[in-house]
Enzyme design. Sequence first.
Site, short mmCIF file in Angstrom:
data_model
loop_
_atom_site.label_atom_id
_atom_site.label_comp_id
_atom_site.label_asym_id
_atom_site.label_seq_id
_atom_site.Cartn_x
_atom_site.Cartn_y
_atom_site.Cartn_z
N GLU A 98 40.26 -71.45 -22.49
CA GLU A 98 41.34 -70.93 -23.33
C GLU A 98 42.39 -70.20 -22.52
OE1 GLU A 98 39.00 -70.36 -27.55
OE2 GLU A 98 39.00 -68.68 -26.17
N CYS A 111 48.58 -65.54 -20.44
CA CYS A 111 47.29 -65.05 -19.96
C CYS A 111 46.46 -66.28 -19.61
CB CYS A 111 46.67 -64.24 -21.10
SG CYS A 111 45.06 -63.58 -20.72
N CYS A 118 31.98 -66.54 -17.34
CA CYS A 118 32.03 -65.46 -16.36
C CYS A 118 30.64 -64.96 -16.04
CB CYS A 118 32.90 -64.31 -16.84
SG CYS A 118 33.18 -63.09 -15.54
N CYS A 122 29.89 -58.49 -18.34
CA CYS A 122 30.12 -57.16 -18.90
C CYS A 122 29.59 -57.13 -20.34
CB CYS A 122 31.60 -56.82 -18.87
SG CYS A 122 32.27 -56.88 -17.21
N CYS A 125 32.12 -58.13 -23.46
CA CYS A 125 33.09 -59.22 -23.33
C CYS A 125 32.44 -60.56 -23.69
CB CYS A 125 33.60 -59.25 -21.88
SG CYS A 125 34.57 -60.70 -21.48
N GLY A 167 37.06 -65.56 -17.18
CA GLY A 167 36.59 -65.59 -15.80
C GLY A 167 37.04 -64.44 -14.93
N ASN A 220 37.24 -49.06 -16.96
CA ASN A 220 36.39 -49.05 -18.17
C ASN A 220 35.43 -47.88 -18.33
OD1 ASN A 220 37.62 -51.39 -18.97
ND2 ASN A 220 36.05 -52.73 -18.13
N ASN A 294 37.91 -54.54 -28.66
CA ASN A 294 37.89 -55.58 -29.70
C ASN A 294 36.42 -55.85 -29.99
OD1 ASN A 294 40.76 -55.94 -29.69
ND2 ASN A 294 40.49 -56.89 -27.70
N CYS A 339 41.89 -59.59 -25.80
CA CYS A 339 41.08 -59.39 -24.59
C CYS A 339 39.60 -59.49 -24.91
CB CYS A 339 41.28 -57.99 -24.04
SG CYS A 339 42.90 -57.67 -23.46
N1 SAH Z 1 37.49 -60.71 -15.31
C1 SAH Z 1 38.70 -60.00 -15.13
C2 SAH Z 1 39.84 -60.57 -15.93
C3 SAH Z 1 39.53 -61.03 -17.34
S1 SAH Z 1 39.01 -59.79 -18.49
C4 SAH Z 1 38.51 -58.53 -15.46
O1 SAH Z 1 37.46 -58.16 -15.98
O2 SAH Z 1 39.39 -57.76 -15.14
C5 SAH Z 1 40.58 -59.07 -18.92
C6 SAH Z 1 40.49 -57.68 -19.53
O3 SAH Z 1 39.93 -57.73 -20.85
C7 SAH Z 1 39.62 -56.70 -18.75
O4 SAH Z 1 40.36 -55.55 -18.45
C8 SAH Z 1 38.49 -56.38 -19.69
O5 SAH Z 1 38.04 -55.08 -19.47
C9 SAH Z 1 39.12 -56.59 -21.05
N2 SAH Z 1 38.15 -56.86 -22.11
C10 SAH Z 1 37.06 -57.65 -22.04
N3 SAH Z 1 36.39 -57.62 -23.21
C11 SAH Z 1 37.08 -56.80 -24.05
C12 SAH Z 1 36.91 -56.39 -25.41
N4 SAH Z 1 35.88 -56.81 -26.12
N5 SAH Z 1 37.82 -55.55 -25.95
C13 SAH Z 1 38.86 -55.12 -25.22
N6 SAH Z 1 39.09 -55.50 -23.94
C14 SAH Z 1 38.20 -56.31 -23.35
FE1 SF4 Z 2 33.99 -61.35 -16.76
FE2 SF4 Z 2 36.17 -59.78 -17.00
FE3 SF4 Z 2 34.69 -60.40 -19.17
FE4 SF4 Z 2 33.70 -58.74 -17.32
S1 SF4 Z 2 35.51 -58.36 -18.62
S2 SF4 Z 2 32.61 -60.46 -18.27
S3 SF4 Z 2 34.54 -59.61 -15.44
S4 SF4 Z 2 35.87 -61.82 -17.91
#
Ligand code: SAH
Ligand code: SF4
Length: 355
Positions: A98, A111, A118, A122, A125, A167, A220, A294, A339
Amino acid sequence: MTTDLRDPRINLVGRPPAEIAALLEGYVDRPFRARQVGQWVIDRNATGFEEMTNLTKEMRAELGRRFRVTDPEILDRSVSSDGSVKWLFGLSDGIAIEGVSMPENGKLTMCLSSQAGCAVGCTFCVTGALGAGRNLTPDEIVGQYRVMLRQLEAPVDRVNIVFMGMGEPLLNTTHLGAALETLYERVSPKRTTVSTSGILPGISWLADLPRRPKLAISLNAPDQERRQQLMPIARRYPLRELMAELRRFPLERGRRITFEYVLIRDFNDSVTDAETVTRLIRGIPAKINVIPLNEDPQHFPQHRRPDDATVNRFAVALRDAGLTVTVRWSKGLDVDAACGQLKGRHQGSKPQRRG
Ligand code: SAH
Ligand code: SF4
């Protein structure tokens, strides 16, 4: 490059002009022909040799036998009420990824995804919950940009690119590097941002690039203990070492490092946490991007989004300490494009379609 089993021809997409020129040597009569092909592919976003009307018919046919100019296929697109669009792309091996486009005041932020899942995992996510996915190749990365650009309905003055899709871009540095070099022909490094969970070898790779994109760090949490609860990768690359690396990171004039901070209710959202964050990044030219979580109760029932008053209190505490703060009231929430919600699957409910 992935080998497209159905098509063994070399894809010219995702390659900088010099590489296209080198590939085409021997197949074109004069060097400037190769430059013309490069311009068609990169500057004019062509989708095939038949468009390249300043080449002879014979040459177009000859090139078309050995090379191709192809992009990911659009499987679906969901349009949010705020104008952002989530794109579902199909790749040649059947995998789906996506990307998201977000228009704002004549600018368009794209984006892009760098991997089809990934491995960092985390605990908030959805992409991470999918688990590891393969690295995207330069043509698949640049192809997301090309397709979105082609489908624009209104003219945009400026495109910004952020690697905040699916990713961890810094676990795919080889292909990311090639994609950046190609994208820079159209979108300058200062309009390009790479976001990372803090992969230290990847950050030093970025630091050594001759043309560096902007850097965003997914922080974070204010301390190591909470950070490693959210982000398992923090065990491998501890916060202390990450901050030391960032203090060494070369910054162009006027540039700052962006720290992204996902705000989770009763976990990392107190004023004391804001003060700890302030101390942590003191001395680094920085911006903080606060992202209220989110929620995804299905995957992560333990994490909730704080109420708006708490979000504002946190942001104000950072601002009062002298930091530049933005709050990302997420875009595209209604179509799961915000995000951390990208998963490379069709939505359960029927998405709205354009046109
Ligand atoms: N993997 C890289 C880039 C993709 S994630 C990274 O982690 O930086 C992009 C952003 O989305 C990151 O800053 C992450 O902290 C945020 N993100 C991931 N899951 C989220 C969620 N459920 N709610 C809000 N932000 C989130
Ligand atoms: Fe991967 Fe970024 Fe999501 Fe963490 S926040 S699982 S590094 S995509």
